[in-house]
Design a protein around this motif. Structure first.
Motif, mmCIF file in Angstrom:
data_model
loop_
_atom_site.group_PDB
_atom_site.id
_atom_site.type_symbol
_atom_site.label_atom_id
_atom_site.label_comp_id
_atom_site.label_asym_id
_atom_site.label_seq_id
_atom_site.Cartn_x
_atom_site.Cartn_y
_atom_site.Cartn_z
ATOM 1 N N THR A 50 0.851 -1.187 0.000
ATOM 2 C CA THR A 50 0.000 0.000 0.000
ATOM 3 C C THR A 50 0.889 1.239 0.000
ATOM 4 O O THR A 50 1.882 1.297 0.730
ATOM 5 C CB THR A 50 -0.926 0.024 1.230
ATOM 6 O OG1 THR A 50 -1.848 -1.058 1.128
ATOM 7 C CG2 THR A 50 -1.706 1.332 1.317
ATOM 8 N N LEU A 104 -1.742 -1.077 -4.024
ATOM 9 C CA LEU A 104 -2.918 -0.224 -3.885
ATOM 10 C C LEU A 104 -2.460 1.146 -3.396
ATOM 11 O O LEU A 104 -1.831 1.268 -2.346
ATOM 12 C CB LEU A 104 -3.904 -0.829 -2.879
ATOM 13 C CG LEU A 104 -5.202 -0.045 -2.651
ATOM 14 C CD1 LEU A 104 -6.021 0.061 -3.937
ATOM 15 C CD2 LEU A 104 -6.034 -0.698 -1.543
ATOM 16 N N VAL A 132 -3.338 4.982 -2.132
ATOM 17 C CA VAL A 132 -4.395 5.688 -1.408
ATOM 18 C C VAL A 132 -4.181 7.189 -1.530
ATOM 19 O O VAL A 132 -3.065 7.683 -1.324
ATOM 20 C CB VAL A 132 -4.393 5.296 0.085
ATOM 21 C CG1 VAL A 132 -5.510 6.022 0.826
ATOM 22 C CG2 VAL A 132 -4.519 3.788 0.257
ATOM 23 N N THR A 182 -7.513 3.972 -4.458
ATOM 24 C CA THR A 182 -8.661 4.124 -3.577
ATOM 25 C C THR A 182 -8.523 5.405 -2.755
ATOM 26 O O THR A 182 -7.415 5.929 -2.591
ATOM 27 C CB THR A 182 -8.788 2.918 -2.623
ATOM 28 O OG1 THR A 182 -9.967 3.065 -1.817
ATOM 29 C CG2 THR A 182 -7.569 2.799 -1.698
ATOM 30 N N SER A 193 -9.834 5.183 0.324
ATOM 31 C CA SER A 193 -10.075 4.614 1.644
ATOM 32 C C SER A 193 -8.778 4.125 2.299
ATOM 33 O O SER A 193 -8.161 3.161 1.824
ATOM 34 C CB SER A 193 -11.061 3.436 1.543
ATOM 35 O OG SER A 193 -11.130 2.728 2.758
ATOM 36 N N ASP A 198 -8.741 2.693 5.199
ATOM 37 C CA ASP A 198 -9.106 1.380 5.749
ATOM 38 C C ASP A 198 -8.823 0.282 4.729
ATOM 39 O O ASP A 198 -8.249 -0.765 5.065
ATOM 40 C CB ASP A 198 -10.588 1.360 6.124
ATOM 41 C CG ASP A 198 -10.907 2.272 7.288
ATOM 42 O OD1 ASP A 198 -10.884 1.796 8.429
ATOM 43 O OD2 ASP A 198 -11.165 3.468 7.048
ATOM 44 N N GLU A 199 -9.239 0.525 3.488
ATOM 45 C CA GLU A 199 -9.010 -0.449 2.420
ATOM 46 C C GLU A 199 -7.516 -0.653 2.195
ATOM 47 O O GLU A 199 -7.039 -1.776 2.000
ATOM 48 C CB GLU A 199 -9.688 0.023 1.132
ATOM 49 C CG GLU A 199 -9.640 -0.982 -0.005
ATOM 50 C CD GLU A 199 -10.312 -0.463 -1.267
ATOM 51 O OE1 GLU A 199 -10.115 -1.077 -2.333
ATOM 52 O OE2 GLU A 199 -11.029 0.568 -1.192
ATOM 53 N N THR A 246 -6.035 -2.749 5.051
ATOM 54 C CA THR A 246 -6.438 -4.151 4.934
ATOM 55 C C THR A 246 -5.614 -4.845 3.847
ATOM 56 O O THR A 246 -5.226 -6.007 3.989
ATOM 57 C CB THR A 246 -7.943 -4.254 4.587
ATOM 58 O OG1 THR A 246 -8.698 -3.636 5.623
ATOM 59 C CG2 THR A 246 -8.379 -5.702 4.432
ATOM 60 N N HIS A 247 -5.301 -4.102 2.803
ATOM 61 C CA HIS A 247 -4.606 -4.675 1.644
ATOM 62 C C HIS A 247 -3.130 -4.949 1.903
ATOM 63 O O HIS A 247 -2.636 -6.049 1.656
ATOM 64 C CB HIS A 247 -4.740 -3.722 0.454
ATOM 65 C CG HIS A 247 -3.923 -4.115 -0.731
ATOM 66 N ND1 HIS A 247 -4.366 -4.999 -1.688
ATOM 67 C CD2 HIS A 247 -2.656 -3.753 -1.114
ATOM 68 C CE1 HIS A 247 -3.428 -5.156 -2.602
ATOM 69 N NE2 HIS A 247 -2.375 -4.420 -2.280
#
Length: 437
Positions: free
Chosen positions: A4, A27, A29, A67, A69, A71-72, A75-76
């Motif tokens: 992330t 991912l 953010v 994203t 998020s 939070d996402e 989690t990733h």
């Protein structure tokens, strides 16, 4: 590996894209929903050579996603990079509010072990602050690592994919092992992953950038002295650079350094020194000389026009702080143009990439040309602020036909003095003799 990246600015986007290029699931953010949607559609929000190709390829392969998020993102990713802004504060220090605010949110949200990586350029002691901030709220194990970036704008993709070295500041064996695994594809040729403590890693980035800024500044001082005594800075530069202890790089004189790194990092290290009751006297001089160097051509332009620039038409080539970027942060062109506008000049400008950013800053105070030669129509002089490759080979006849008088003020020493003389062009550069007509 699942990665992330929090923050999709210059560092974050290059980091995320290049990590995806080696097969990781990345991912990114960002709080800017419009920017996230744009990137999902395959639009790169910054200009950086070759980034668009990797960006598109990894989005199509579903290795690079975006994203809003956090939070996402938490989690990733098993490894979470913080690539957040650390803007210069009023006192010259680095503003850590973005980093520490996100750290607080991470502490409240993480549910299992993560390696939190400071990728932003941050002062000594930041990893410790991040560690304490997260620990206030976290109910699980985590480690904080310092992993400074050494990316040159215009060459960032190559710098990331083929690094000269990777610096990892970590006191955790577990986190160090994960970082080595992540970066192993990038150092197959044998370049080192250097493991050190967090504070030393943080200082390494500031020390490297401040040394390079000092080298540039010293050469600018030599150039200014050359003008006074009749020496040629190009010959001095070659003579110095042939010494392996000195090297050839960062010896080109000009109208100062700019950008998002050197000015900010020099000031931040200088302020950090003061906070520790240490006075970086060299950095005092570097800051002072560079501020002067950015406008060193202004009095020469004034002298040429007998101290009256009212309604004089001047073309400006190069607006970005360096070639191969659209970044105008602390660009010498800005300081030169502001000075010329205050003196009453009219400016027509051109840059291959930085025009939209300059237009946001100057609006209708400038005239924006569609090409380098269209800036020259009926102008009284040409000012060069950035050494883009397209400026390096001149069509002399076209230049002389378009300009009222062939006069060039070159802040990047692009042209040969003798050639300018033979072409009948008045040529004023840095640290070399002036060609009069």
């Amino acid at each position: 590996m699942k990665i992330t990246v929090v923050g999709t600015g210059y560092v974050g986007l290059v980091t995320g894209t290049c990590l995806a290029e080696t097969g990781n699931d990345v991912l990114c953010v960002d709080i800017d929903a419009k920017k996230v949607e744009m990137m999902r559609e395959g639009v790169v929000p910054i200009y950086e050579p070759h980034l668009d190709i990797l960006f598109e390829r990894n989005i199509k392969a579903n290795r690079l996603n975006f994203t809003t998020s956090l939070d996402e993102g938490l989690t990733h990713g098993d490894i979470v990079f913080l690539a957040l802004p650390t803007p210069e504060d009023e006192d010259g220090s680095a503003d850590l509010s973005y980093v520490l605010n996100v750290s607080e949110e991470i502490g409240k949200k993480i549910k299992d072990y993560k390696v939190i990586v400071d990728k932003s350029t941050v002062p000594v002691g930041t990893a410790e602050k991040v560690q304490k901030t997260i620990a206030k709220y976290a109910n699980c194990d985590f480690d904080v690592v310092s992993n400074p970036e050494f990316l040159r704008e215009g060459f960032a993709v190559d710098d990331f994919l083929k690094p000269e070295r990777i610096v990892v500041g970590s006191s955790s064996e577990k986190a160090t092992a994960l970082m080595k695994k992540l970066y192993s594809p990038f150092v197959r040729s044998g370049n080192p992953i250097i493991i050190m403590d967090e504070k030393s890693a943080e200082l390494t980035k500031y020390a490297a950038n401040s040394f390079l800024a000092t080298k540039i500044t010293f050469m600018n001082e030599i150039a200014n002295y050359c003008e006074l005594v009749g020496a040629d800075v190009d010959k001095v530069r070659v003579g110095m650079g042939s010494d392996s202890r000195i090297g050839k790089r960062f010896l080109f004189p000009g109208i100062g350094y700019g950008g998002s790194c050197f000015p900010k990092d020099v000031k931040a290290l200088h302020k950090s020194g003061k906070d520790a009751d240490y006075d970086f006297k060299i950095l005092d001089s570097v800051i002072e000389v560079n501020n002067h160097q950015k406008v060193i051509l202004l009095p020469k332009i004034e002298k040429h026009f007998n101290n009256d620039l009212t309604r004089k038409n001047i073309a400006v080539w190069g607006l970005a702080f360096k070639p191969e970027t659209d970044d105008i942060r602390e660009a010498p062109s800005i300081y030169m143009m502001e000075g010329l506008l205050e003196l009453g000049a009219n400016l027509t400008v051109f840059d291959p990439e930085a025009m939209p950013n300059i237009k946001k800053r100057f609006g209708d105070k400038l005239t924006y040309a569609s090409s380098m030669y269209s800036t020259l129509e009926n102008v009284d002089a040409l000012l060069i602020c950035t050494e883009w490759s397209i400026f390096r080979t001149l069509n002399y006849q076209k230049l002389k036909d378009l300009m009222k008088s062939p006069v060039i003020f070159d802040g990047r020493n692009l042209y040969d003095v003798n050639e300018m003389n033979s072409e009948g062009i008045k040529y004023v550069s840095i640290g070399r003799k002036v060609v009069e007509i």
